[in-house]
Design a protein around this motif. Structure first.
Motif, short mmCIF file in Angstrom:
data_model
loop_
_atom_site.label_atom_id
_atom_site.label_comp_id
_atom_site.label_asym_id
_atom_site.label_seq_id
_atom_site.Cartn_x
_atom_site.Cartn_y
_atom_site.Cartn_z
N PHE A 1 0.84 -1.20 0.00
CA PHE A 1 0.00 0.00 0.00
C PHE A 1 0.88 1.24 0.00
O PHE A 1 1.78 1.37 0.83
CB PHE A 1 -0.92 0.01 1.24
N GLU A 2 0.61 2.14 -0.92
CA GLU A 2 1.42 3.35 -1.05
C GLU A 2 0.51 4.58 -1.11
O GLU A 2 -0.45 4.60 -1.87
CB GLU A 2 2.29 3.22 -2.33
N SER A 3 0.86 5.59 -0.32
CA SER A 3 0.06 6.83 -0.27
C SER A 3 -0.09 7.50 -1.62
O SER A 3 -1.15 8.02 -1.95
CB SER A 3 0.75 7.86 0.63
N GLY A 4 1.03 7.56 -2.35
CA GLY A 4 1.02 8.23 -3.65
C GLY A 4 1.38 7.25 -4.74
O GLY A 4 0.75 6.22 -4.89
N ALA B 1 20.96 9.48 -5.03
CA ALA B 1 21.96 9.51 -6.11
C ALA B 1 22.20 8.11 -6.67
O ALA B 1 22.60 7.96 -7.82
CB ALA B 1 23.26 10.09 -5.59
N GLY B 2 22.02 7.09 -5.84
CA GLY B 2 22.16 5.72 -6.32
C GLY B 2 23.52 5.09 -6.07
O GLY B 2 23.81 4.01 -6.59
N MET B 3 24.35 5.76 -5.26
CA MET B 3 25.64 5.13 -4.92
C MET B 3 25.40 3.91 -4.04
O MET B 3 24.56 3.95 -3.13
CB MET B 3 26.49 6.11 -4.08
N LEU B 4 26.15 2.87 -4.29
CA LEU B 4 26.12 1.71 -3.40
C LEU B 4 27.41 1.80 -2.59
O LEU B 4 28.34 1.01 -2.72
CB LEU B 4 26.04 0.42 -4.23
N HIS C 1 16.54 3.76 6.95
CA HIS C 1 17.78 3.44 6.20
C HIS C 1 18.62 4.67 5.88
O HIS C 1 19.60 4.58 5.15
CB HIS C 1 17.43 2.65 4.93
N TYR C 2 18.21 5.80 6.39
CA TYR C 2 18.98 7.05 6.38
C TYR C 2 19.65 7.33 5.03
O TYR C 2 18.96 7.48 4.04
CB TYR C 2 20.00 6.98 7.53
N ARG C 3 20.98 7.34 4.97
CA ARG C 3 21.69 7.73 3.74
C ARG C 3 21.89 6.55 2.79
O ARG C 3 22.44 6.73 1.70
CB ARG C 3 23.09 8.27 4.08
N ASN C 4 21.46 5.33 3.19
CA ASN C 4 21.89 4.15 2.44
C ASN C 4 20.78 3.17 2.06
O ASN C 4 21.04 1.97 1.94
CB ASN C 4 22.99 3.44 3.24
N GLY C 5 19.58 3.67 1.87
CA GLY C 5 18.47 2.77 1.55
C GLY C 5 18.61 2.07 0.21
O GLY C 5 18.13 0.94 0.05
N ILE C 6 19.24 2.72 -0.75
CA ILE C 6 19.39 2.09 -2.07
C ILE C 6 20.39 0.94 -1.92
O ILE C 6 20.13 -0.19 -2.36
CB ILE C 6 19.88 3.12 -3.13
N LEU C 7 21.49 1.24 -1.27
CA LEU C 7 22.50 0.22 -1.00
C LEU C 7 21.91 -0.98 -0.24
O LEU C 7 22.17 -2.13 -0.58
CB LEU C 7 23.64 0.86 -0.17
N LEU C 8 21.10 -0.69 0.78
CA LEU C 8 20.66 -1.75 1.70
C LEU C 8 19.37 -2.45 1.28
O LEU C 8 18.96 -3.42 1.93
CB LEU C 8 20.48 -1.17 3.11
N PRO D 1 -3.29 5.57 1.02
CA PRO D 1 -2.62 5.77 2.32
C PRO D 1 -3.29 4.92 3.40
O PRO D 1 -4.52 4.86 3.47
CB PRO D 1 -2.80 7.26 2.61
N ILE D 2 -2.50 4.28 4.21
CA ILE D 2 -3.04 3.48 5.32
C ILE D 2 -3.25 4.40 6.52
O ILE D 2 -2.33 5.11 6.95
CB ILE D 2 -2.10 2.30 5.66
N THR D 3 -4.47 4.39 7.02
CA THR D 3 -4.81 5.34 8.08
C THR D 3 -4.95 4.67 9.44
O THR D 3 -4.84 5.33 10.46
CB THR D 3 -6.14 6.05 7.73
N LYS E 1 9.29 9.98 -3.33
CA LYS E 1 9.81 10.32 -2.00
C LYS E 1 11.33 10.11 -1.92
O LYS E 1 12.02 10.33 -2.89
CB LYS E 1 9.05 9.54 -0.93
N ALA E 2 11.84 9.65 -0.78
CA ALA E 2 13.31 9.57 -0.61
C ALA E 2 13.96 8.75 -1.71
O ALA E 2 15.05 9.09 -2.20
CB ALA E 2 13.65 8.98 0.75
N SER E 3 13.30 7.67 -2.11
CA SER E 3 13.93 6.76 -3.06
C SER E 3 14.17 7.42 -4.42
O SER E 3 15.15 7.11 -5.09
CB SER E 3 13.08 5.49 -3.22
N GLN E 4 13.30 8.32 -4.80
CA GLN E 4 13.52 9.01 -6.08
C GLN E 4 14.62 10.06 -5.97
O GLN E 4 15.28 10.40 -6.95
CB GLN E 4 12.22 9.69 -6.52
#
Ligand SMILES: Cc1cc2nc3c(=O)[nH]c(=O)nc-3n(C[C@H](O)[C@H](O)[C@H](O)COP(=O)(O)OP(=O)(O)OC[C@H]3O[C@@H](n4cnc5c(N)ncnc54)[C@H](O)[C@@H]3O)c2cc1C
Length: 369
Positions: A33-36, A47-50, A327-334, A173-175, A41-44
């Protein structure tokens, strides 16, 4: 009657999408389930560095997890391309972590001792990337810190998960969540669903669900602002990195330049001051950027936790609820290792005990890893 799932995920960023993909691959009946729209959001904004080496300060359990996640990308990229036809645009070349002072060299010493990091003198670094600033003293070269295009990764996970049977509900959105019955009830504005297990993967907005589910854990936004420019006149093969700022050369000829760090700022729009600051920093690494034409700019909110370590695991008092957030600065990596670990936990499989402990949602403070 409410549609029932084996597992339901709240949040369609890279973490929720990777989790949906890994679960669908194991034939779990899963809904996300996704609000938008998914993958915004953050994922877009990423930068995509691993950057397992570039980003994490020292070897340890967290670094091992990051390395495991990083090393999954090449196979995963092929696997999802086969299913979805979408290329994650994985790019090799690695990262040059620039050193301008003795302090820079000393602060990187723990990582520099690893076999996967090679110290390059100023002359060697300039021979590798002739356009970088001559004011460096040298650079750590990390070939394994490759990169992907986050928007492509999200699209590839989403399409693959769907094709493998996952239901992805956008603009939903889940309420509310109700855990009183055997099956968990999940409510959006207009519909009600139920699931045996629930995964909270709502990025910086997960704090709201921690509270609803009786946990004191908080998540904090750290706003990051970036821009991209068109590079038509210099060759840059490797990502340049210094003090959390970077220039990432994309496959399509653009350079991604980032990023500011604004803790506590919930505003998602880029500011002139923020973009100006990253442009100045970029010029100190790669003077030629000042001649380049601006493509676009953007901002996003990194989901930060109290100890800069993500929450990946089960609710301490309710086995049916799991968290994958912070996942702060490293969600793409993780994302690959997180999705796989959550999928194993949902299926009741054994997971790496050190990782389970390190990322657990505990009432007391976690050990620094
Ligand atoms: C400028 C910048 C640069 C970055 N660069 C990198 C990088 O180079 N490498 C790297 O590894 N990481 C990078 N990151 C970090 C990375 O982007 C994040 O760690 C990652 O995107 C977090 O993913 P997520 O899925 O947890 O959160 P998000 O992508 O924010 O997704 C959470 C989703 O949950 C949804 N949601 C929230 N509440 C609800 C609700 N009630 N119901 C339904 N859905 C809900 C939101 O709409 C959102 O889509 C960067 C971040 C920023 C801001």
């Amino acid at each position: 009657m409410a549609t029932h799932y084996d597992a339901a995920i709240i949040g369609g960023g890279i973490i929720g999408l990777s989790t949906a993909y890994h679960l669908a691959k194991k034939n779990v009946k899963v809904a996300l389930f996704e609000s938008g729209k998914v993958g915004k959001k953050a994922s877009q904004a990423a930068a995509g560095m691993l950057g397992a080496h570039a980003e994490l300060e020292k070897p340890g359990v967290f670094f091992d997890f990051a390395r495991a996640s990083q090393s999954r990308y090449p196979t995963l990229a092929e696997e999802v391309k086969e299913i979805s036809g979408i290329d994650m645009n994985l790019k090799t070349g690695g990262i040059l972590k620039l050193a301008y002072s003795k302090e820079d060299i000393e602060s990187g010493n723990q990582m520099n001792r690893l076999d996967s990091v090679v110290w390059k003198s100023k002359e060697e670094a300039l021979a590798m990337e002739p356009s970088i600033s001559e004011s460096i003293l040298g650079a750590s070269f990390i070939e394994d810190d490759i990169q992907v295009e986050p928007t492509k990764v999200c699209k590839a996970f989403a399409k693959s998960a769907r094709l493998l049977g996952a239901d992805i509900y956008e603009y939903t959105p889940i309420t509310a969540i109700d855990t009183d019955s055997a099956a968990i009830t999940i409510k959006s504005q207009n519909e009600t669903f139920s699931a045996d297990q629930l995964i909270v993967a709502s990025g910086v907005w997960s704090g709201h669900f921690f509270q609803q589910l009786g946990l004191e854990k908080k998540l904090y936004p750290v706003k990051g602002e970036c821009l991209s420019v068109w590079n038509e006149d210099i060759a840059l093969e490797r990502t340049l990195y210094h003090e959390h700022c970077y220039i990432v050369p994309r496959k399509n000829g653009r350079l991604v330049i980032g990023a500011t760090m604004k803790p506590g700022d919930w505003d998602e729009e880029p500011t002139l001051g923020g973009i100006g600051a990253v442009m100045k920093k970029a010029a100190s690494m790669l003077p030629a950027v000042t001649r380049m034409k601006i493509d676009t700019f953007w901002a996003g909110l990194r989901p930060e936790t109290e100890d800069s370590t993500p929450y990946i695991g089960k609710h301490p008092n309710d086995n049916r609820i799991l968290f994958a957030a912070g996942h702060y600065r490293n969600g793409i990596l993780l994302a690959p290792a997180t999705g796989s670990m959550i999928s194993d936990l949902v299926l009741g499989k054994k997971v790496n005990q050190e990782w389970e402990d390190a990322f657990a949602i505990k009432d007391k403070e976690r050990q620094v890893i």
